[in-house]
Design a protein around this motif. Structure first.
Motif, mmCIF file in Angstrom:
data_model
loop_
_atom_site.group_PDB
_atom_site.id
_atom_site.type_symbol
_atom_site.label_atom_id
_atom_site.label_comp_id
_atom_site.label_asym_id
_atom_site.label_seq_id
_atom_site.Cartn_x
_atom_site.Cartn_y
_atom_site.Cartn_z
ATOM 1 N N THR A 177 27.237 28.342 9.116
ATOM 2 C CA THR A 177 26.203 28.022 8.129
ATOM 3 C C THR A 177 26.812 27.981 6.731
ATOM 4 N N PHE A 178 26.345 27.052 5.927
ATOM 5 C CA PHE A 178 26.758 27.012 4.522
ATOM 6 C C PHE A 178 25.550 26.654 3.677
ATOM 7 N N THR A 179 25.681 26.848 2.372
ATOM 8 C CA THR A 179 24.593 26.529 1.449
ATOM 9 C C THR A 179 24.755 25.103 0.963
ATOM 10 N N MET A 180 23.768 24.285 1.291
ATOM 11 C CA MET A 180 23.761 22.872 0.911
ATOM 12 C C MET A 180 22.765 22.664 -0.222
ATOM 13 N N GLY A 181 23.092 21.773 -1.149
ATOM 14 C CA GLY A 181 22.169 21.489 -2.236
ATOM 15 C C GLY A 181 22.326 22.448 -3.396
ATOM 16 N N ALA A 182 21.465 22.289 -4.388
ATOM 17 C CA ALA A 182 21.581 23.046 -5.633
ATOM 18 C C ALA A 182 20.231 23.598 -6.049
ATOM 19 N N SER A 183 20.243 24.834 -6.508
ATOM 20 C CA SER A 183 19.068 25.417 -7.148
ATOM 21 C C SER A 183 19.390 25.920 -8.539
ATOM 22 N N GLU A 300 29.300 17.428 2.781
ATOM 23 C CA GLU A 300 29.144 18.436 1.733
ATOM 24 C C GLU A 300 29.808 19.753 2.108
ATOM 25 N N LYS A 301 29.762 20.128 3.372
ATOM 26 C CA LYS A 301 30.454 21.364 3.762
ATOM 27 C C LYS A 301 31.957 21.205 3.570
ATOM 28 N N ALA A 302 32.509 20.074 3.954
ATOM 29 C CA ALA A 302 33.947 19.840 3.758
ATOM 30 C C ALA A 302 34.307 19.885 2.283
ATOM 31 N N ALA A 303 33.392 19.442 1.421
ATOM 32 C CA ALA A 303 33.676 19.364 -0.009
ATOM 33 C C ALA A 303 33.441 20.675 -0.745
ATOM 34 N N ARG A 304 32.513 21.514 -0.277
ATOM 35 C CA ARG A 304 32.081 22.641 -1.107
ATOM 36 C C ARG A 304 32.348 24.016 -0.507
ATOM 37 N N TRP A 305 32.430 24.103 0.812
ATOM 38 C CA TRP A 305 32.472 25.422 1.441
ATOM 39 C C TRP A 305 33.844 26.053 1.283
ATOM 40 N N ASP A 306 33.849 27.286 0.803
ATOM 41 C CA ASP A 306 35.075 28.062 0.624
ATOM 42 C C ASP A 306 35.168 29.085 1.752
ATOM 43 N N ARG A 311 31.103 31.035 0.137
ATOM 44 C CA ARG A 311 30.130 30.422 -0.754
ATOM 45 C C ARG A 311 30.436 28.946 -0.948
ATOM 46 N N SER A 312 29.467 28.234 -1.503
ATOM 47 C CA SER A 312 29.625 26.814 -1.789
ATOM 48 C C SER A 312 29.989 26.627 -3.258
ATOM 49 N N ARG A 313 31.077 25.911 -3.497
ATOM 50 C CA ARG A 313 31.521 25.631 -4.858
ATOM 51 C C ARG A 313 30.783 24.420 -5.422
ATOM 52 N N ARG A 314 30.889 24.223 -6.753
ATOM 53 C CA ARG A 314 30.325 23.014 -7.357
ATOM 54 C C ARG A 314 31.142 21.790 -6.967
ATOM 55 N N PHE A 315 32.448 21.960 -6.879
ATOM 56 C CA PHE A 315 33.374 20.877 -6.566
ATOM 57 C C PHE A 315 34.373 21.379 -5.532
#
Length: 434
Positions: A177-183, A300-306, A311-315
């Motif tokens: 599981t990862f955090t997708m999207g932005a709040s 998005e997981k490939a791009a943001r997940w650390d 956690r999910s990064r901005r970039f």
């Protein structure tokens, strides 16, 4: 940099780019329609000013209108692109005067803003939205320049032609599981919200975008002549549109290919990401390669997940804004850089050039996230949900950093290829590969 300084910087940068894309042309080119897919550039120019007037001058600032009589002319939902040349549009001189008058009032609004109050005003959201809007139109205007015939008018340094070797061809993204999207990103747009947890099974994704060289292999293997590689709808479109190569490619008839780049023919560079392909072409290549296009969540997981922090990064490279060493953005060049040109912009798992160079097609239709709320108007995202669109991610060489982040969502019809679109492939992995 404080909010006021940031707003001033992004608005100034956007207007400088708009001027650069319009001042280089004479009036006849500005009012011409260079493709039925695109507006006359003079329409884009005045539309940029009209949106700024509606949201910053009238709404946020509560100021008197500059030109309330032209609102309908520049409402993108009331007039199709094809019909806009027949409208009584402002001429180039009038459009330039209009956008200057609006910007003068917008600066006054900025000077008095506290960046507090309504959600539209919190953290300067309205200013950020308008900067993103202008830069999105600037990229559209750049695409119009690519479609335009006549003497070249745009100049830039050539994109990097040397990159570090990327030894891994595919990168495994573990299940989880990862955090997708932005709040929490104050300038994220409504379709990026809210952040939510998504479970993604393990998969492999290409370490770099598909290159011209690889795409030529597909073509040489009869990729455009083999219906089994295409979806039923994709094959019908390939036949109807007589697709034989990416848009703007030209053959010399002796086996060599060239690409027309803003009016200049250039030899095809085998290590540059392929650009100007539609979704159906990307889908057919992926099937030829024994793979598929990634879903939006996979991308998005490939791009943001650390994997270290979970956690999910901005970039892909972290939370800091893009710079010249991390991604090819902002029309610094007039094309993609070769693969491996931005090693400092790779993700923690080693996926390169997820941001910049080319927009990347995904297999996902454009749909809202759970808990979506339209803001500040339905016409930005909501009216497009459920339509005939596929999501593109990552931005291109023509995307400004203010309109690009790991959560940013673009979408277009699957037949479109005048946009700066490319792709990378993914595939499911079996248990013994994990």
């Amino acid at each position: 940099m404080g909010t006021r300084e940031k707003v001033e910087a992004v608005l100034t940068r956007a207007r400088r780019r708009t001027a650069g894309l319009t001042d280089c042309l004479d009036d006849s080119d500005l009012v011409a329609q260079h493709s039925p897919l695109m507006s006359p550039l003079v329409w884009d120019l005045a539309h940029i000013g009209n949106q700024e007037e509606l949201w910053l001058v009238r709404d946020v600032g509560g100021r008197e209108p500059v030109r309330s009589d032209i609102d309908e002319l520049y409402d993108a939902f009331k007039h199709s692109r094809r019909s806009r040349p027949s409208l009584p549009l402002l001429n180039p001189a009038e459009a330039r005067h209009y956008v200057r008058a609006v910007r003068d009032k917008a600066w006054d609004v900025l000077d008095s803003s506290t960046f507090r109050g309504r959600p539209l005003e919190e953290h300067g959201f309205a200013f950020g939205m308008i900067a993103q809007h202008e830069q999105q139109h600037a990229e559209t205007m750049l695409a119009t320049h690519q479609l335009r015939s006549g003497a070249p008018v745009l100049t830039a340094e050539p994109a990097p032609r040397v990159g570090v070797p990327v030894t891994e061809k595919e990168i495994i993204i573990p299940a989880g599981t990862f955090t997708m999207g932005a709040s929490d990103d104050p300038w994220a747009l409504d379709n990026e919200r809210p952040a939510h947890s998504v479970y993604v099974p393990s998969f492999e994704i290409d370490a770099v975008p598909v290159t011209n060289g690889r795409y030529l292999e597909f073509m040489d293997d009869g990729g455009y002549c083999r219906p089994e590689l295409w979806s039923e709808r994709g094959w019908a479109h390939r036949c109807e549109a007589a697709l034989e190569a990416p848009q703007f490619w030209e053959s010399d008839g002796r086996g060599a290919w060239w690409r027309r780049v803003f009016g200049v023919p250039e030899p095809l560079h085998p290590q540059e990401p392929v650009v100007h392909v539609c979704f159906f072409e990307a889908e057919a290549f992926a099937r030829w390669d024994g793979k598929r296009l990634p879903t939006e969540a996979e991308w998005e997981k490939a791009a943001r997940w650390d994997p270290t922090t979970g956690r999910s990064r901005r970039f892909p490279w972290g939370d800091s804004d893009p710079d010249d060493s991390s991604a090819n953005l902002g029309q610094r060049f007039l094309g993609p850089a070769v693969v491996g040109a931005y090693p400092s912009g790779a993700s923690p798992l080693g996926v390169h050039q997820l941001v910049g160079d080319v927009w990347e097609w995904t297999s996902s239709p454009f749909e809202p996230y759970p808990g979506f709320t339209a803001f500040p108007y339905r016409e930005y995202s909501e009216v497009f949900y459920g339509g005939d669109y596929r999501v593109l991610r990552g931005g291109s060489f023509g995307t400004d950093p203010v309109a690009c982040r790991g959560t940013f969502r673009n979408w277009d019809h699957p037949i479109r290829r005048q946009i700066f679109s490319g792709f990378r492939c993914a595939r499911d992995i079996s248990g013994d590969e994990r």
